[in-house]
Design a protein around this motif. Structure first.
Motif, short mmCIF file in Angstrom:
data_model
loop_
_atom_site.label_atom_id
_atom_site.label_comp_id
_atom_site.label_asym_id
_atom_site.label_seq_id
_atom_site.Cartn_x
_atom_site.Cartn_y
_atom_site.Cartn_z
N ASN A 50 0.77 -1.16 0.02
CA ASN A 50 -0.11 0.10 0.05
C ASN A 50 0.81 1.39 0.03
OD1 ASN A 50 -2.73 -0.58 -0.36
ND2 ASN A 50 -3.37 -0.17 1.72
N TRP A 53 3.90 1.16 -2.90
CA TRP A 53 3.55 0.76 -4.47
C TRP A 53 2.40 1.62 -4.93
CZ3 TRP A 53 -0.12 -0.79 -7.89
CH2 TRP A 53 0.33 -1.07 -9.19
N TYR A 54 1.37 1.34 -4.38
CA TYR A 54 0.13 1.99 -4.83
C TYR A 54 0.19 3.48 -4.29
CZ TYR A 54 -4.58 2.97 -5.99
OH TYR A 54 -5.56 3.58 -6.83
N ALA A 55 0.40 3.79 -3.01
CA ALA A 55 0.48 5.31 -2.70
C ALA A 55 1.27 6.08 -3.47
CB ALA A 55 0.70 5.49 -1.14
N ARG A 57 2.36 5.57 -6.59
CA ARG A 57 2.22 5.71 -7.89
C ARG A 57 1.01 6.49 -7.83
NH1 ARG A 57 2.31 0.47 -11.07
NH2 ARG A 57 2.10 2.19 -12.66
N HIS A 58 -0.05 6.89 -7.03
CA HIS A 58 -1.05 7.62 -7.03
C HIS A 58 -1.13 8.63 -5.96
CE1 HIS A 58 -2.66 4.60 -9.85
NE2 HIS A 58 -2.08 3.67 -9.05
N PHE A 59 0.01 9.22 -5.63
CA PHE A 59 0.31 10.35 -4.65
C PHE A 59 -1.12 11.35 -4.65
CE2 PHE A 59 2.45 13.49 -1.85
CZ PHE A 59 2.60 12.55 -1.10
N GLU A 61 -4.08 11.44 -5.59
CA GLU A 61 -5.26 11.01 -5.89
C GLU A 61 -5.91 10.72 -4.37
OE1 GLU A 61 -5.45 7.82 -8.55
OE2 GLU A 61 -4.38 9.04 -10.03
N TRP A 63 -7.49 7.98 -3.32
CA TRP A 63 -7.12 6.56 -3.00
C TRP A 63 -5.51 6.17 -2.77
CZ3 TRP A 63 -10.26 3.85 -0.60
CH2 TRP A 63 -11.58 3.97 -1.12
N GLY A 64 -4.85 7.11 -3.52
CA GLY A 64 -3.39 7.14 -2.87
C GLY A 64 -3.06 7.39 -1.60
N ALA A 67 -4.33 5.00 0.59
CA ALA A 67 -3.49 3.74 0.68
C ALA A 67 -2.26 4.10 1.72
CB ALA A 67 -2.84 3.38 -0.64
N LEU A 68 -1.78 5.45 1.63
CA LEU A 68 -0.61 5.74 2.51
C LEU A 68 -1.03 5.66 4.00
CD1 LEU A 68 2.26 6.83 2.62
CD2 LEU A 68 1.12 9.17 2.42
#
Length: 116
Positions: A50, A53-55, A57-59, A61, A63-64, A67-68
């Motif tokens: 979370n 990788w995800y956070a 890449r989508h900082f 947004e 959902w980023g 996820a963070l």
């Protein structure tokens, strides 16, 4: 194939079950140490995915950011499951707040998945 949101929500629920020291969940605490360590490792991996990788890449947004936050909370929860005594005292005292915030993240993920 399961979406990652469902997997993350499941990992958050499992982390909450194992990190919560409620009398109702004593049976979970009585499980063998290797099983608790495995659960802590899975929660740690999910939190790392979370955050790193995800956070990243989508900082910018929503959902980023979610996820963070949920990833950091999952990393702390994994430490609570593994060995809470190795953490600094201020993190030990933050445990109820961390678990409550992780519960809020779990509800956010769960409600969103349900609405899809």
């Amino acid at each position: 194939m399961l979406p990652m949101g469902t997997i993350m929500t499941g990992c958050m629920v499992i982390g909450l079950l194992f990190a919560t020291r409620l009398p109702v969940l004593r049976a979970v605490q009585a499980l063998p140490a290797w099983f608790r360590k495995t659960v802590a490792f899975v929660v740690f991996l999910a939190g790392s995915w979370n955050v790193f990788w995800y956070a990243m890449r989508h900082f910018g947004e929503f959902w980023g950011g979610a996820a963070l936050i949920s990833g950091c909370l999952m990393l702390l929860t994994a430490a609570y499951i593994l060995n809470v005594r190795c953490l600094p005292v201020f993190l030990q005292r933050m445990r109820p707040g961390v678990l409550f915030l992780l519960l809020c993240c779990t509800v956010l993920y769960g409600v969103t998945i349900y609405r899809l």
